[in-house]
Motif scaffolding. Structure first.
Motif, PDB file in Angstrom:
ATOM      1  N   ALA A   1     -50.721  40.256  22.572  1.00 56.54           N
ATOM      2  CA  ALA A   1     -50.599  38.961  21.829  1.00 56.54           C
ATOM      3  C   ALA A   1     -51.708  38.005  21.945  1.00 56.54           C
ATOM      4  O   ALA A   1     -52.272  38.159  23.280  1.00 56.54           O
ATOM      5  CB  ALA A   1     -49.380  38.136  22.333  1.00 56.54           C
ATOM      6  N   ARG A   2     -52.234  37.260  20.802  1.00 55.35           N
ATOM      7  CA  ARG A   2     -53.452  36.466  21.250  1.00 55.35           C
ATOM      8  C   ARG A   2     -53.195  35.213  20.518  1.00 55.35           C
ATOM      9  O   ARG A   2     -52.501  35.121  19.468  1.00 55.35           O
ATOM     10  CB  ARG A   2     -54.705  37.123  20.589  1.00 55.35           C
ATOM     11  N   GLY A   3     -53.156  33.933  21.380  1.00 54.75           N
ATOM     12  CA  GLY A   3     -52.991  32.911  20.620  1.00 54.75           C
ATOM     13  C   GLY A   3     -51.591  32.583  20.632  1.00 54.75           C
ATOM     14  O   GLY A   3     -50.492  33.113  21.334  1.00 54.75           O
TER      15      GLY A   3
ATOM     16  N   ALA B   1     -48.350  46.185  17.088  1.00 52.11           N
ATOM     17  CA  ALA B   1     -48.087  47.663  17.189  1.00 52.11           C
ATOM     18  C   ALA B   1     -48.770  48.357  16.403  1.00 52.11           C
ATOM     19  O   ALA B   1     -48.263  48.480  15.185  1.00 52.11           O
ATOM     20  CB  ALA B   1     -46.921  48.057  17.520  1.00 52.11           C
ATOM     21  N   ALA B   2     -50.346  48.581  16.407  1.00 51.83           N
ATOM     22  CA  ALA B   2     -50.880  49.104  15.200  1.00 51.83           C
ATOM     23  C   ALA B   2     -50.624  50.578  15.042  1.00 51.83           C
ATOM     24  O   ALA B   2     -50.867  51.203  13.538  1.00 51.83           O
ATOM     25  CB  ALA B   2     -52.413  48.894  15.578  1.00 51.83           C
ATOM     26  N   LEU B   3     -50.282  51.201  16.283  1.00 53.30           N
ATOM     27  CA  LEU B   3     -49.646  52.765  16.148  1.00 53.30           C
ATOM     28  C   LEU B   3     -48.348  52.721  16.910  1.00 53.30           C
ATOM     29  O   LEU B   3     -48.443  52.143  17.942  1.00 53.30           O
ATOM     30  CB  LEU B   3     -50.657  53.560  16.868  1.00 53.30           C
TER      31      LEU B   3
ATOM     32  N   SER C   1     -53.616  48.885   3.598  1.00 54.51           N
ATOM     33  CA  SER C   1     -54.584  48.039   4.507  1.00 54.51           C
ATOM     34  C   SER C   1     -53.554  47.510   5.406  1.00 54.51           C
ATOM     35  O   SER C   1     -52.624  46.771   5.300  1.00 54.51           O
ATOM     36  CB  SER C   1     -55.159  46.956   3.452  1.00 54.51           C
ATOM     37  N   GLY C   2     -54.134  47.685   6.893  1.00 53.89           N
ATOM     38  CA  GLY C   2     -53.409  47.242   7.889  1.00 53.89           C
ATOM     39  C   GLY C   2     -52.214  48.233   8.541  1.00 53.89           C
ATOM     40  O   GLY C   2     -51.557  47.730   9.425  1.00 53.89           O
ATOM     41  N   ALA C   3     -52.252  49.278   7.719  1.00 52.37           N
ATOM     42  CA  ALA C   3     -51.352  50.298   8.049  1.00 52.37           C
ATOM     43  C   ALA C   3     -51.473  50.917   9.487  1.00 52.37           C
ATOM     44  O   ALA C   3     -50.570  51.244  10.213  1.00 52.37           O
ATOM     45  CB  ALA C   3     -50.890  51.225   7.057  1.00 52.37           C
ATOM     46  N   GLY C   4     -52.842  50.892   9.825  1.00 48.56           N
ATOM     47  CA  GLY C   4     -53.019  51.390  11.160  1.00 48.56           C
ATOM     48  C   GLY C   4     -54.029  52.727  10.892  1.00 48.56           C
ATOM     49  O   GLY C   4     -54.213  53.152  11.995  1.00 48.56           O
ATOM     50  N   LYS C   5     -54.575  52.917   9.927  1.00 51.46           N
ATOM     51  CA  LYS C   5     -55.585  54.017   9.684  1.00 51.46           C
ATOM     52  C   LYS C   5     -56.645  53.889  10.572  1.00 51.46           C
ATOM     53  O   LYS C   5     -56.776  55.235  11.183  1.00 51.46           O
ATOM     54  CB  LYS C   5     -55.883  54.094   8.311  1.00 51.46           C
ATOM     55  N   SER C   6     -57.369  53.310  10.590  1.00 54.98           N
ATOM     56  CA  SER C   6     -58.513  53.075  11.465  1.00 54.98           C
ATOM     57  C   SER C   6     -58.351  53.013  12.730  1.00 54.98           C
ATOM     58  O   SER C   6     -59.101  54.028  13.673  1.00 54.98           O
ATOM     59  CB  SER C   6     -59.372  51.446  11.040  1.00 54.98           C
ATOM     60  N   THR C   7     -57.179  52.352  13.312  1.00 56.92           N
ATOM     61  CA  THR C   7     -57.191  52.410  14.754  1.00 56.92           C
ATOM     62  C   THR C   7     -56.659  54.171  15.039  1.00 56.92           C
ATOM     63  O   THR C   7     -56.874  54.605  16.012  1.00 56.92           O
ATOM     64  CB  THR C   7     -55.604  51.811  14.748  1.00 56.92           C
ATOM     65  N   LEU C   8     -55.698  54.412  13.914  1.00 54.05           N
ATOM     66  CA  LEU C   8     -55.399  56.267  14.322  1.00 54.05           C
ATOM     67  C   LEU C   8     -56.754  56.997  14.641  1.00 54.05           C
ATOM     68  O   LEU C   8     -56.583  57.804  15.607  1.00 54.05           O
ATOM     69  CB  LEU C   8     -54.489  56.430  13.207  1.00 54.05           C
TER      70      LEU C   8
ATOM     71  N   ASP D   1     -63.708  57.843   8.079  1.00 54.60           N
ATOM     72  CA  ASP D   1     -63.023  56.443   8.098  1.00 54.60           C
ATOM     73  C   ASP D   1     -63.344  55.741   6.494  1.00 54.60           C
ATOM     74  O   ASP D   1     -64.413  55.269   6.483  1.00 54.60           O
ATOM     75  CB  ASP D   1     -63.451  55.690   9.086  1.00 54.60           C
ATOM     76  N   GLU D   2     -62.612  56.177   5.717  1.00 61.10           N
ATOM     77  CA  GLU D   2     -62.703  55.642   4.388  1.00 61.10           C
ATOM     78  C   GLU D   2     -64.223  55.778   3.838  1.00 61.10           C
ATOM     79  O   GLU D   2     -64.869  55.008   3.323  1.00 61.10           O
ATOM     80  CB  GLU D   2     -62.674  53.988   4.169  1.00 61.10           C
ATOM     81  N   ALA D   3     -64.764  57.029   3.831  1.00 58.36           N
ATOM     82  CA  ALA D   3     -66.356  57.383   3.822  1.00 58.36           C
ATOM     83  C   ALA D   3     -66.604  57.050   2.428  1.00 58.36           C
ATOM     84  O   ALA D   3     -67.729  57.226   1.854  1.00 58.36           O
ATOM     85  CB  ALA D   3     -66.341  58.817   4.261  1.00 58.36           C
TER      86      ALA D   3
HETATM   87  N1  LIG Z   1     -58.948  44.690  18.085  1.00 53.98           N
HETATM   88  C1  LIG Z   1     -57.816  44.357  17.606  1.00 53.98           C
HETATM   89  N2  LIG Z   1     -57.206  43.529  17.866  1.00 53.98           N
HETATM   90  C2  LIG Z   1     -55.952  42.909  17.302  1.00 53.98           C
HETATM   91  N3  LIG Z   1     -55.354  43.592  16.427  1.00 53.98           N
HETATM   92  C3  LIG Z   1     -55.841  44.560  15.724  1.00 53.98           C
HETATM   93  C4  LIG Z   1     -57.171  44.980  16.232  1.00 53.98           C
HETATM   94  N4  LIG Z   1     -57.658  45.981  15.685  1.00 53.98           N
HETATM   95  C5  LIG Z   1     -56.504  46.332  14.547  1.00 53.98           C
HETATM   96  N5  LIG Z   1     -55.806  45.286  14.701  1.00 53.98           N
HETATM   97  C6  LIG Z   1     -54.448  45.151  13.822  1.00 53.98           C
HETATM   98  O1  LIG Z   1     -53.797  46.427  13.834  1.00 53.98           O
HETATM   99  C7  LIG Z   1     -53.363  46.793  12.445  1.00 53.98           C
HETATM  100  C8  LIG Z   1     -53.976  48.057  11.953  1.00 53.98           C
HETATM  101  O2  LIG Z   1     -55.399  47.809  11.585  1.00 53.98           O
HETATM  102  P1  LIG Z   1     -56.237  49.078  11.189  1.00 53.98           P
HETATM  103  O3  LIG Z   1     -57.672  48.510  11.100  1.00 53.98           O
HETATM  104  O4  LIG Z   1     -55.948  50.288  11.908  1.00 53.98           O
HETATM  105  O5  LIG Z   1     -55.336  49.015   9.675  1.00 53.98           O
HETATM  106  P2  LIG Z   1     -56.277  49.904   8.427  1.00 53.98           P
HETATM  107  O6  LIG Z   1     -55.224  50.767   7.888  1.00 53.98           O
HETATM  108  O7  LIG Z   1     -57.371  50.714   8.767  1.00 53.98           O
HETATM  109  O8  LIG Z   1     -56.633  48.921   7.254  1.00 53.98           O
HETATM  110  P3  LIG Z   1     -57.831  48.891   6.161  1.00 53.98           P
HETATM  111  O9  LIG Z   1     -57.176  49.734   5.064  1.00 53.98           O
HETATM  112  O10 LIG Z   1     -57.678  47.319   5.860  1.00 53.98           O
HETATM  113  O11 LIG Z   1     -58.804  49.188   7.045  1.00 53.98           O
HETATM  114  C9  LIG Z   1     -53.725  45.600  11.706  1.00 53.98           C
HETATM  115  O12 LIG Z   1     -52.293  44.559  11.767  1.00 53.98           O
HETATM  116  C10 LIG Z   1     -54.794  44.988  12.489  1.00 53.98           C
HETATM  117  O13 LIG Z   1     -54.626  43.459  12.458  1.00 53.98           O
END
Ligand SMILES: Nc1ncnc2c1ncn2[C@@H]1O[C@H](COP(=O)(O)OP(=O)(O)OP(=O)(O)O)[C@@H](O)[C@H]1O
Ligand SMILES: [Mg+2]
Lengths: 225, 394
Positions: free
Chosen positions: B62-64, B70-72, B91-98, B216-218
């Protein structure tokens, strides 16, 4: 040459110009050598960054700001003990290099910091993904990518050193500024003042266009014709 | 094809002799291709999984005033060596994090990420850097160094690995050849088109002979034409070098074009997963259906949509959507049923396509209302492997 400037005065001007160049060159060198790593550290030691050290970053930031907000003429006087320690004397051209370099360092550090922060974070990410160490990233990515900004920053610092160097007459530093004050103002020889200003303008112009040319040459972000 | 030839040439003269001396089985060129002769739709399934995610979670604290994110959320995936695995999500589903957990750019807060038998998330800094050299990555915005020419960009990972100038030179030229940019080696990124930049990015990612390539979205910053050419290059790289590719995207066309398997991610979970052709034919979640529906030619034709009624009363025809994949798509199904059942079948719209290398057909047809309500039509369609949905009446 003419009847309003005697050869003696001309000699004085040449000598003072050389003194200014000497002070500014050495101070710029020291300021860059110290300011570059300091600036890089400031730009990379924040939270979640390459060399994360938040507390150190904050302390250095305060020190840098304090140095930068002290008027140069006060700095010159305030650090006389330090100057004596380093240069062996607090009077003269060489001694004047100490306050000049001390003032240039945080100035350059802030400019370096800004230039490094301008580098796309994606490049750092890509380098990390390639298995680069933080030092490799600094050397092979951050510095080369920020180079145009760094060159312009050092140019800016040299110009500000030229203007600061006019004030070191207060500690017998010599140089063009000192000459202008002593002859142009105290002995009321406006033509000397004028000449000093002209030489300074030429120096600033030369430094500025040299810096810009160099910055343009190292900039690969613009298309070449 | 020119690309084929250059890749073949690059393979004939192995640029990394040490890799050629003792190649891990799956690194042998052609091994992956032989395993899957021309049909990207049939990955080997089990076997030595090259990437395994086990209950991987990533919670951003949590921030602020914000709640923790829970990104994943307990993601488990197994990707065999040589597969092209696509992850699609909004967007925001967690792809990049994954994808970033796979090379340790992101540390999971729970679970394990195992690549080639190494638990990436448990490595120290130095060991992690070593592993990252075996995992290439390409990016949406290419992330090329503007201060380096194409050649020097590709050389960067090799410089970082401490190779000699000479070894770097040979390797880089081979790679630029592989991506079709040998003539652009001295160009700077500013002088290259988006597609060319991504080719440099791919060459750079392959420089250290990785066994895994992360994307990543290349292609998201590229036009459709360039996207296709980049995807084709990735497919070639996969087929020829046996590199496992994980790619994330928000575009179904990308999945359709080159992926063997696909996972649909939503709110940090894989909500659906399977062979691309299966997910296309039988999407189980509304999200998957929405992504598939977004493909061109998939919607109900507008002229038909206007006439469509939900109420069958008084309607002459029942409108069906038939989805056929693989062998089913190759049969003369419509004409055969019309002939054998003695009914008229009206073609109202649709699309014939291929997914991976498998044919895929989606047809909107009108059949006599009586034939659908009574008759053997439904059973015959199912027997032929067609997925049938009633979408309305006209
Ligand atoms: N460093 C971080 N700190 C806090 N929250 C984060 C951080 N990185 C990602 N998130 C959150 O995790 C979730 C998933 O982010 P992610 O970047 O994986 O999405 P994505 O599927 O790649 O989206 P996009 O298609 O827009 O790139 C989002 O809700 C994002 O706000
Ligand atoms: Mg993303």
């Amino acid at each position: 040459m003419s009847d309003w400037i005697s050869p003696a005065i001309l000699n004085l001007i040449v000598g003072s110009t050389l003194e200014t160049l000497y002070m500014v060159a050495v101070a710029a060198l020291i300021g860059t050598l110290a300011g570059l790593p300091l600036g890089i550290f400031l730009a990379t030691s924040g939270k979640g960054e390459l060399f994360e050290a938040v507390a150190v970053n904050r302390v250095l930031g305060v020190v840098v700001n304090a140095t930068r907000s002290t008027p140069f003429i006060i700095l010159v006087v305030a650090i006389i003990p330090l100057t004596r320690l380093i240069a062996g004397t607090s009077i003269g051209t060489t001694a004047a290099i100490v306050p000049l370099a001390l003032a240039a360092t945080p100035f350059i550090a802030r400019i370096v910091e800004a230039a490094i922060r301008e580098v796309d974070q994606g490049l750092v990410e890509a380098s990390l993904a390639m298995g680069a160490t933080p030092l490799q990233i600094v050397r092979k990515v951050l510095i080369p990518e920020a180079l145009p900004g760094l060159v312009l920053g050092v140019t800016l610092a040299i110009v500000s050193l030229l203007s600061n160097s006019a004030m070191v007459g207060a500690v017998g530093g010599g140089g063009l500024g000192d000459l202008g004050i002593r002859y142009g103002y105290q002995r009321f020889m406006p033509e000397v003042m004028l000449l000093v200003v002209v030489v300074l303008i030429i120096l600033v112009q030369a430094v500025q266009s040299l810096g810009e040319t160099l910055a343009r040459r190292v900039n690969r972000r613009v298309r070449r014709l | 094809m020119m690309l084929h030839d250059t890749i073949a040439a690059a393979l004939d003269a192995p640029l990394f002799p040490e890799a050629a001396a003792a190649p891990p089985p799956a690194l042998q060129p052609g091994a992956a291709a032989a395993e899957r002769p021309g049909t990207p739709g049939a990955p080997s399934g089990g076997g030595g999984a090259s990437i395994v995610l086990r209950d991987v979670s990533r919670v951003f604290p949590a921030r602020g005033g914000d709640a923790p994110v829970a990104a994943l959320d307990s993601i488990s995936i197994a990707i065999p060596q040589g597969e092209i695995y696509g992850v699609i999500g909004r967007s925001g589903a967690g792809k990049s994090t994954l994808i970033r957990t796979i090379n340790g750019l992101e540390r999971p807060t729970g679970g394990d990420v195992v690549v080639d038998g190494v638990a990436i998330n448990r490595l120290g800094d130095a060991a992690l850097r070593d592993q990252r050299r075996r995992i290439g990555m390409i990016f949406q915005h290419f992330n090329l160094l503007s201060s380096r020419s194409a050649f020097d960009n590709v050389a960067l990972p090799l410089e970082l690995a401490g190779l000699s100038r000479k070894a770097i030179g040979e390797k880089v030229l081979g790679l630029l050849d592989l991506v079709g940019l040998a003539d652009k080696k001295d160009r700077y990124p500013i002088e290259l088109s988006g597609g060319q930049k991504q080719r440099v990015g791919i060459a750079r990612a392959l420089a250290t002979d990785p066994r895994v390539l992360l994307s990543d979205e290349a292609t998201s910053a590229l036009d459709p034409e360039t996207t296709r050419s980049i995807l084709r290059l990735l497919a070639e790289v996969n087929a020829r070098l046996g590199v496992t590719i994980v790619l994330i995207t928000h575009e179904m066309t990308v999945i359709k074009e080159i992926c063997h398997r696909v996972g649909v991610i939503e709110a940090g979970r894989i909500i659906e997963e399977g062979l691309v052709c299966e997910v296309f034919a039988h999407p189980r979640t509304t999200t998957a259906r929405a992504f598939i529906g977004s493909l061109p030619g998939r919607e109900v034709p507008p002229a038909l949509a206007g006439r469509l009624r939900a109420d069958p009363a008084g309607a002459a025809q029942t409108v069906l959507r038939l989805t056929l994949t693989g062998a089913a798509a190759g049969q003369p199904l419509v004409t055969r049923l019309a002939r054998e059942l003695g009914i008229d079948i009206c073609l109202l719209g649709g699309q014939i396509d291929s997914i991976g290398a498998l044919p895929f057909a989606l047809l909107y047809v009108g059949v006599p209302a009586g034939a659908w309500a009574g008759g053997p039509l439904r059973a015959r369609l199912e027997a032929a492997g067609a997925t049938t949905e009633v979408i309305g009446h006209v």
